[in-house]
Motif scaffolding. Structure first.
Motif, PDB file in Angstrom:
ATOM      1  N   LEU A  73       0.823  -1.205   0.000  1.00 54.84           N
ATOM      2  CA  LEU A  73       0.000   0.000   0.000  1.00 54.84           C
ATOM      3  C   LEU A  73       0.858   1.257   0.000  1.00 54.84           C
ATOM      4  O   LEU A  73       1.915   1.309   0.624  1.00 54.84           O
ATOM      5  CB  LEU A  73      -0.908   0.029   1.236  1.00 54.84           C
ATOM      6  CG  LEU A  73      -1.872  -1.139   1.439  1.00 54.84           C
ATOM      7  CD1 LEU A  73      -2.727  -0.886   2.671  1.00 54.84           C
ATOM      8  CD2 LEU A  73      -2.748  -1.364   0.217  1.00 54.84           C
ATOM      9  N   THR A  74       0.371   2.281  -0.692  1.00 50.69           N
ATOM     10  CA  THR A  74       1.015   3.591  -0.625  1.00 50.69           C
ATOM     11  C   THR A  74       0.651   4.237   0.722  1.00 50.69           C
ATOM     12  O   THR A  74      -0.232   3.761   1.439  1.00 50.69           O
ATOM     13  CB  THR A  74       0.516   4.507  -1.751  1.00 50.69           C
ATOM     14  OG1 THR A  74      -0.882   4.765  -1.555  1.00 50.69           O
ATOM     15  CG2 THR A  74       0.728   3.859  -3.119  1.00 50.69           C
ATOM     16  N   ASP A  75       1.334   5.319   1.060  1.00 57.59           N
ATOM     17  CA  ASP A  75       1.017   6.026   2.302  1.00 57.59           C
ATOM     18  C   ASP A  75      -0.435   6.489   2.299  1.00 57.59           C
ATOM     19  O   ASP A  75      -1.122   6.421   3.327  1.00 57.59           O
ATOM     20  CB  ASP A  75       1.942   7.231   2.487  1.00 57.59           C
ATOM     21  CG  ASP A  75       3.372   6.818   2.821  1.00 57.59           C
ATOM     22  OD1 ASP A  75       3.572   5.655   3.235  1.00 57.59           O
ATOM     23  OD2 ASP A  75       4.285   7.654   2.667  1.00 57.59           O
ATOM     24  N   ARG A  76      -0.901   6.975   1.156  1.00 57.30           N
ATOM     25  CA  ARG A  76      -2.293   7.426   1.048  1.00 57.30           C
ATOM     26  C   ARG A  76      -3.254   6.265   1.270  1.00 57.30           C
ATOM     27  O   ARG A  76      -4.271   6.407   1.952  1.00 57.30           O
ATOM     28  CB  ARG A  76      -2.525   8.044  -0.330  1.00 57.30           C
ATOM     29  CG  ARG A  76      -3.898   8.680  -0.519  1.00 57.30           C
ATOM     30  CD  ARG A  76      -4.115   9.823   0.451  1.00 57.30           C
ATOM     31  NE  ARG A  76      -4.936  10.866  -0.143  1.00 57.30           N
ATOM     32  CZ  ARG A  76      -5.276  11.981   0.463  1.00 57.30           C
ATOM     33  NH1 ARG A  76      -4.859  12.189   1.717  1.00 57.30           N
ATOM     34  NH2 ARG A  76      -6.006  12.898  -0.118  1.00 57.30           N
ATOM     35  N   GLU A  77      -2.927   5.109   0.714  1.00 54.94           N
ATOM     36  CA  GLU A  77      -3.802   3.946   0.863  1.00 54.94           C
ATOM     37  C   GLU A  77      -3.825   3.454   2.303  1.00 54.94           C
ATOM     38  O   GLU A  77      -4.866   3.005   2.798  1.00 54.94           O
ATOM     39  CB  GLU A  77      -3.368   2.839  -0.099  1.00 54.94           C
ATOM     40  CG  GLU A  77      -3.708   3.159  -1.548  1.00 54.94           C
ATOM     41  CD  GLU A  77      -3.013   2.264  -2.544  1.00 54.94           C
ATOM     42  OE1 GLU A  77      -3.389   2.303  -3.731  1.00 54.94           O
ATOM     43  OE2 GLU A  77      -2.069   1.524  -2.158  1.00 54.94           O
ATOM     44  N   ARG A  78      -2.703   3.542   3.002  1.00 53.84           N
ATOM     45  CA  ARG A  78      -2.677   3.197   4.428  1.00 53.84           C
ATOM     46  C   ARG A  78      -3.583   4.138   5.221  1.00 53.84           C
ATOM     47  O   ARG A  78      -4.302   3.706   6.129  1.00 53.84           O
ATOM     48  CB  ARG A  78      -1.256   3.270   4.980  1.00 53.84           C
ATOM     49  CG  ARG A  78      -0.374   2.085   4.639  1.00 53.84           C
ATOM     50  CD  ARG A  78       1.057   2.336   5.127  1.00 53.84           C
ATOM     51  NE  ARG A  78       1.906   1.197   4.869  1.00 53.84           N
ATOM     52  CZ  ARG A  78       2.221   0.273   5.779  1.00 53.84           C
ATOM     53  NH1 ARG A  78       1.771   0.375   7.011  1.00 53.84           N
ATOM     54  NH2 ARG A  78       3.002  -0.735   5.459  1.00 53.84           N
ATOM     55  N   LEU A  97      -8.659  -3.053  -1.760  1.00 54.41           N
ATOM     56  CA  LEU A  97      -9.295  -4.374  -1.767  1.00 54.41           C
ATOM     57  C   LEU A  97      -8.515  -5.331  -2.663  1.00 54.41           C
ATOM     58  O   LEU A  97      -8.275  -6.488  -2.304  1.00 54.41           O
ATOM     59  CB  LEU A  97     -10.744  -4.261  -2.247  1.00 54.41           C
ATOM     60  CG  LEU A  97     -11.756  -3.631  -1.285  1.00 54.41           C
ATOM     61  CD1 LEU A  97     -13.064  -3.328  -2.001  1.00 54.41           C
ATOM     62  CD2 LEU A  97     -12.020  -4.562  -0.098  1.00 54.41           C
ATOM     63  N   THR A  98      -8.118  -4.849  -3.834  1.00 48.34           N
ATOM     64  CA  THR A  98      -7.383  -5.695  -4.778  1.00 48.34           C
ATOM     65  C   THR A  98      -6.006  -6.062  -4.232  1.00 48.34           C
ATOM     66  O   THR A  98      -5.606  -7.233  -4.260  1.00 48.34           O
ATOM     67  CB  THR A  98      -7.227  -4.965  -6.128  1.00 48.34           C
ATOM     68  OG1 THR A  98      -8.519  -4.698  -6.670  1.00 48.34           O
ATOM     69  CG2 THR A  98      -6.433  -5.816  -7.110  1.00 48.34           C
ATOM     70  N   LYS A  99      -5.282  -5.075  -3.719  1.00 46.25           N
ATOM     71  CA  LYS A  99      -3.923  -5.331  -3.224  1.00 46.25           C
ATOM     72  C   LYS A  99      -3.915  -6.283  -2.032  1.00 46.25           C
ATOM     73  O   LYS A  99      -3.007  -7.106  -1.890  1.00 46.25           O
ATOM     74  CB  LYS A  99      -3.261  -4.006  -2.824  1.00 46.25           C
ATOM     75  CG  LYS A  99      -2.835  -3.140  -3.999  1.00 46.25           C
ATOM     76  CD  LYS A  99      -2.096  -1.886  -3.521  1.00 46.25           C
ATOM     77  CE  LYS A  99      -1.593  -1.052  -4.683  1.00 46.25           C
ATOM     78  NZ  LYS A  99      -0.827   0.134  -4.231  1.00 46.25           N
TER      79      LYS A  99
END
Length: 230
Positions: free
Chosen positions: A164-169, A203-205
């Protein structure tokens, strides 16, 4: 027992409870709505899984306590069956805070409803889960944090979060706190469509079934801390 299928865009609901009168009550409530169709009923977990495979409902209203195969095991089987990847399960409980909450989320449930819920809340809950959101009452969310915060603080975030990217976290932590897409968008100052895109990528990752599974992952990885919900 099953009804003829609804292929007209309505939310397809499978009712699972060992008490016939309880099923009849839920059926009466749901069938009063033009956008919801009760496509079948089951009296135990085994029958529920068979009916889910045959009827492919949008949402299963699943009683948690039944003789034989209970609601948790039936939910686990439905979540594990690739043929049922689009089927969402709402657990029906006698109490909104009980020992089944975390186990049911781990098993693949998308949310919870109390059996004596008001008709409007039941109907709203079915619609919420049908569109892919998690149905978690604030009391349930707070209990999850309280029960697992200590354990989560001691854990190192799972290796799979490294994708995950920081934004996704950040988005994952907000989802774990129970924010809707609109609330996420307002908090992040982005459009609801952008918020939805972030969630789809997460969800995908993480290979997660739905938002409820993201809630579990967020708690277990220590992204949610005690007191965040006030």
């Amino acid at each position: 027992m099953k009804d003829s299928g609804a292929g007209d865009g309505r939310v397809r609901v499978l009712l699972v409870d060992d008490q016939t009168l309880v099923r009849a009550g839920f059926r009466a409530m749901l069938e009063s709505e033009s956008d919801i169709a009760v496509v079948g009923e089951a009296g135990d977990g085994d029958e529920a899984v068979r009916a889910a495979v045959e009827l492919l409902p949008t949402v299963v209203l699943m009683d948690v306590r039944m003789p034989g195969v209970d609601g948790l095991e039936a939910t686990r089987r439905i979540a594990a069956d690739p043929r049922l990847s689009e089927v969402k399960v709402i657990i029906l409980t006698t109490f909104d805070v009980d020992d089944y909450v975390y186990g049911a989320l781990k098993a693949g449930a998308s949310g919870f409803l109390v059996k004596d819920t008001e008709p409007a809340e039941l109907i709203h809950g079915v619609r919420v889960v049908a569109r892919g959101d998690a149905l978690l009452a604030p009391s349930v969310t707070r209990r999850l944090i309280a029960e697992f915060a200590t354990q989560a603080r001691q854990q190192i975030p799972e290796a799979r979060l490294n994708s995950l990217t920081d934004r996704e976290r950040e988005v994952l932590s907000l989802v774990a706190q129970g924010m809707s897409n609109d609330e996420l968008a307002a908090h992040l100052v982005v459009s609801p469509a952008t918020a939805k895109t972030h969630i789809s990528r997460i969800l995908t990752k993480l290979n997660a079934r739905d938002r409820a599974q993201l809630v579990v992952i967020g708690y277990e990885a220590g992204l949610v801390k005690p007191g965040w919900l006030g």
